[in-house]
Scaffold this active site. Sequence first.
Site, PDB file in Angstrom:
ATOM      1  N   HIS A 136      36.765 103.856 -41.695  1.00 33.03           N
ATOM      2  CA  HIS A 136      35.567 103.985 -40.844  1.00 33.03           C
ATOM      3  C   HIS A 136      34.407 104.644 -41.578  1.00 33.03           C
ATOM      4  O   HIS A 136      33.244 104.507 -41.183  1.00 33.03           O
ATOM      5  CB  HIS A 136      35.910 104.777 -39.580  1.00 33.03           C
ATOM      6  CG  HIS A 136      35.100 104.381 -38.392  1.00 33.03           C
ATOM      7  ND1 HIS A 136      33.724 104.212 -38.444  1.00 33.03           N
ATOM      8  CD2 HIS A 136      35.452 104.125 -37.106  1.00 33.03           C
ATOM      9  CE1 HIS A 136      33.272 103.871 -37.244  1.00 33.03           C
ATOM     10  NE2 HIS A 136      34.293 103.804 -36.425  1.00 33.03           N
ATOM     11  N   SER A 137      34.684 105.366 -42.657  1.00 32.49           N
ATOM     12  CA  SER A 137      33.598 105.995 -43.400  1.00 32.49           C
ATOM     13  C   SER A 137      32.692 104.974 -44.070  1.00 32.49           C
ATOM     14  O   SER A 137      31.554 105.292 -44.445  1.00 32.49           O
ATOM     15  CB  SER A 137      34.159 106.950 -44.462  1.00 32.49           C
ATOM     16  OG  SER A 137      34.953 106.245 -45.405  1.00 32.49           O
TER      17      SER A 137
END
Length: 517
Positions: free
Chosen positions: A173-174
Amino acid sequence: MDASSCSPSGAALPTTRLLPIRTQRSAVAEWTTTDYSATAAAAEEEPLSPTARLMETIHIIVTVGLGCPVNLPVFSAGIAAQLARYPRFRSIQVTDGSKGPRWARTAVNVDDHMIVPTLHPVAVEADPDRALEDYVASLYTLPMDRSRPLWEFHFLDFPTSEAASTAVIRLHHSLGGGMSLITLLLASARSVADPTRLPAMPEQPARTGAIYVPRRRQPPAAGVLAAFVTWIWSYLVLVWNTMVDFAIFAVTIVFRRDLHTLFKRVDGDVTSNRSRRFVHRSLSLDDVKLIKNVMNCTVNDVLVGATSAALSRYYFRKSGSSKASKLCLRSVLPVNTRPTTSLQTYVDMIESGKSNDVAWGNQLGYILLPFHLAMHNDPLAYVRKAKKIIDRKKSSLEVIFTCKMNAFFVKMFGMKVASFIYQRMFANTTFLFSNMVGPTEQIEFYGHPIIFIAPCSYGGPHALAVQYQSYDNTIKVILSVDDEVIPDYAQLLDDFTESFGRIKDASSRLSASIIKK
């Protein structure tokens, strides 16, 4: 394009179960590896955003049903020519004592990110849908290799009840917010009707970053004073609602937590290495629009109402509670506060290898969205309640506040304090809720027609996440479920289908009665 126009890769699936293997190195992947020198990679660095740093344990999984067998060389060549050129997809996270966490460019071998799993042929033949579900669930237990860019494509080249083959995309998700990553993938797709054209997307209200924009109406000549009072009142309501939402958010962080229910882990249990299931079901987008038009509301109102109905149906059946009782649960609704960006802008970004024209990354705000569980005789009551709640949330700066708060606490107090607040927000609510908009027509991805798109996430403390994704004339409801908390997740998915059908039937009857009148 039909299934016959896309030839299979010819690679047979080995017989061992759930052991990823690496495909053979291709010429395209070799070019990608040598295209960037180590010196250039070291020179191009970018710090992680505060939200990205808080997403340490969060991953996104996108299950994509394909209308033909997988042509692995074509797929690999397409990814190398497009997605692998985007800076974030050829960067790794680097942390050392002299600098904070940052993205550093690295060489990319596309073959390292192309995974063909080995599944037992007997299990696949006996129940291909279950074999697919089991494999996607297994990804939850497998860590990603942080020495490489944090994205993978898994190919399951066997037919299921919905598709001829399946691609499962896993991303950290980063790398970006869910909507940003889905949009990036769509920018690599093309219309099936016209392969030279980008996918047609529904018209979205333009915004430049702010969520709330007061309506500007031309006051009538004889009603200037009334219009002015209305204008002032809208701002007073905005300020009041924002203050109330701020107070609720603060109280939630400090001590207010949802009651323990069938959808919630035991208080304090945020174990991340539990089993997880990712399941989905197709609904008719035309039926959603029918309900929307009859009820004079939005698609979001319909989806929130249907979710309340489904959770209510499951809860009262399983718990044995009196059907006269009522209960309020809260979800966390993440909202991308970045300005809206066209697909063509993403295409230009991929081709240039630069992200200057796109405000990229995680810049998320959050809404604490209440869901009321009750057994209503009238199914449309769920939609009416949802509309009332969402209309109230639209007149608040809660999203902006929570987004700015993340950045403020990271900057002023460091990651430990910010992470504590972030975890408390999730641990004290019941589930994650999200809705994303997709193309309005069938599309193809590197020559492979797409049957469905089903994104979801894992890694947070919630036992349940509900995600909606529209595509062509369907809308997928996707559940990410801790199956130790909700072991009969298939029944919960059936409750979504049944509840939506009841709301649709009630809307049809209401529409017919209005026409008769």
